[in-house]
Scaffold this motif. Structure first.
Motif, short mmCIF file in Angstrom:
data_model
loop_
_atom_site.label_atom_id
_atom_site.label_comp_id
_atom_site.label_asym_id
_atom_site.label_seq_id
_atom_site.Cartn_x
_atom_site.Cartn_y
_atom_site.Cartn_z
N THR A 282 89.95 74.96 81.95
CA THR A 282 90.28 75.07 80.55
C THR A 282 92.03 75.72 80.61
OG1 THR A 282 88.41 74.21 79.46
CG2 THR A 282 90.45 74.73 78.24
N ASP B 4 89.59 67.33 68.67
CA ASP B 4 89.60 68.74 68.05
C ASP B 4 89.51 70.28 69.05
OD1 ASP B 4 90.22 67.45 65.07
OD2 ASP B 4 87.95 68.08 64.30
N PHE B 5 89.82 70.97 68.95
CA PHE B 5 89.87 72.34 69.60
C PHE B 5 88.49 72.53 69.28
CE2 PHE B 5 90.02 76.34 71.54
CZ PHE B 5 90.92 76.16 72.19
N VAL C 156 95.39 76.76 78.09
CA VAL C 156 95.97 76.58 76.84
C VAL C 156 97.82 76.97 77.34
CG1 VAL C 156 96.70 77.64 74.29
CG2 VAL C 156 94.00 77.67 75.82
N ALA D 160 91.52 80.46 73.58
CA ALA D 160 92.54 81.19 71.71
C ALA D 160 93.10 82.94 71.54
CB ALA D 160 91.94 80.02 70.42
N HIS E 138 85.57 77.20 73.07
CA HIS E 138 87.50 77.61 73.64
C HIS E 138 87.82 79.06 72.72
CE1 HIS E 138 86.37 75.01 77.06
NE2 HIS E 138 86.18 74.19 76.51
N PRO F 290 95.62 76.31 69.28
CA PRO F 290 95.91 74.70 69.87
C PRO F 290 95.02 74.77 68.12
CG PRO F 290 94.40 76.81 70.90
CD PRO F 290 95.33 77.07 70.09
N THR F 291 95.47 73.60 68.81
CA THR F 291 94.36 72.67 66.95
C THR F 291 93.70 71.45 67.71
OG1 THR F 291 95.80 70.79 66.83
CG2 THR F 291 95.91 73.62 65.09
N LYS F 292 93.95 71.06 69.16
CA LYS F 292 93.31 69.70 69.85
C LYS F 292 92.94 70.33 70.88
CE LYS F 292 94.50 67.27 65.94
NZ LYS F 292 92.76 66.26 65.60
N LEU F 293 92.49 69.31 71.86
CA LEU F 293 92.32 70.10 73.25
C LEU F 293 92.56 68.30 73.60
CD1 LEU F 293 91.21 71.78 75.80
CD2 LEU F 293 88.70 71.09 75.09
N ALA G 171 96.60 72.43 74.61
CA ALA G 171 95.28 72.85 75.90
C ALA G 171 94.85 71.86 75.72
CB ALA G 171 94.13 73.26 74.60
#
Length: 325
Positions: free
Chosen positions: A97, A41-42, A99, A50, A46, A231-234, A129
């Motif tokens: 990192t 999960d993001f 995005v 975002a 971070h 972003p919802t996932k990393l 991301a």
């Protein structure tokens, strides 16, 4: 077939028998990669990145032909590079990192290593991301993005293309970070002809032009902010494998310079509501040049020169020799 000439005649060099040599096309080395990545999960750490991506990052693309009114572009690929150079001893990068969103889809490399392979199923409204480590002692870090604009069902000259990104650089031995967003203050360069190895750290992009940054009002009329998703996932990488030297984050473009690639965006029967494209990669010797649509720019074989050579040969031969034949 063997050549046979009169004993008193020495044939011109271009028709003499030549020794045959074995020839084998070299193959490019295994590509360095950060894959596989770990999905999570993001994280909240971070969140500021975002936010910067959503509110400050501009959309950009290459300068296109005059008939394409920005931000429209052909349904083709373009390559983009951003180089971060550390100038202070205390500013040695430890990780990046990233995005980003790309219209329509993309492949991503960091220091020559693959982070994300091109996938036509990527949704242009989604934000992707990634966090990747940077090898210790690296004084130059290169983010290379290959953006592919799908062949749209709309009129040819009305096919928007763009990318937007925010990048956070974390440093060794400190909690300090620095964030960069696409826009006038972040120097991305872009090109349509991409030789294999263009994503490597030591590739010379000094003659690549700067990207065109689209005005906010224009970009928002195309990529409507309310439709864009954060972003919802990393996707996190642990290190690099493969390549000529998997212990570092660099891939030598020298070993790759014997090849040239061209990605060809071709329509694959897109649905009326969403155009998609596939990408075919053509690999050829470095003296074969392709345009961005994969069409060879090499000249045709010199048939006229061969015919003129034989005419000249028989014209210059003594008549006594010509009677033998």
């Amino acid at each position: 077939m063997k050549y046979s000439f009169p004993p008193f005649f020495t044939p011109p060099s271009f028709i003499r028998p030549r020794p045959s040599f074995g020839f084998r096309m070299a193959t490019p080395p295994t590509q360095a990669t950060y894959l596989p990545l770990v999905e999570q999960d993001f994280p909240q750490e971070h969140a500021a990145l975002a936010q910067a991506f959503q509110t400050r990052a501009s959309w950009a693309w290459t300068q296109e032909a005059r008939e394409y009114e920005p931000p429209n572009a052909p349904g083709e690929q373009r390559g983009f590079r951003w180089t971060y150079t550390s100038t202070l001893p205390t500013r040695t990068p430890s990780s990046l990192t990233i995005v980003l969103s790309v219209d329509n889809y993309f492949a991503l490399h960091v220091n020559g290593a693959l982070v994300h392979a091109a996938d036509p199923e990527n949704e242009l409204w989604d934000a992707f991301a990634f966090t990747v480590p940077v090898a210790a002692g690296t004084d130059k870090t290169v983010v290379a993005l290959r953006g592919i604009n799908a062949v749209d069902t709309a009129p040819t000259l009305r096919n928007p293309a763009g990318f937007t990104a925010a990048i956070k650089v974390s440093y060794q031995g400190t909690t300090d970070t620095e964030t960069f967003v696409t826009g006038p203050d972040m120097k991305w360069v872009g090109e349509s002809l991409l030789p294999l190895g263009w994503e490597a750290v030591d590739f010379n992009d000094s003659n690549w032009p700067n990207v065109v940054v689209f005005p906010t009002q224009l970009a928002n009329s195309i990529w409507v902010p309310d439709r864009r998703k954060g972003p919802t996932k990393l996707f996190v990488a642990s290190g690099i494998t493969g390549g000529t030297n998997s212990s570092t984050s660099t891939t030598s473009s020298t070993t790759l310079s014997a090849f040239t690639t061209a990605a060809i965006a071709t329509t694959s029967n897109p649905a009326p509501t969403q155009a998609r494209s596939t990408t075919t990669v053509v690999v050829a010797p470095s003296d074969s040049v392709f345009n961005s649509s994969g069409v060879s720019l090499a000249p045709a074989p010199g048939l006229t020169g061969i015919l003129l050579g034989f005419i000249l040969l028989f014209t210059l031969w003594p008549r006594s020799i010509r009677r033998i034949y």
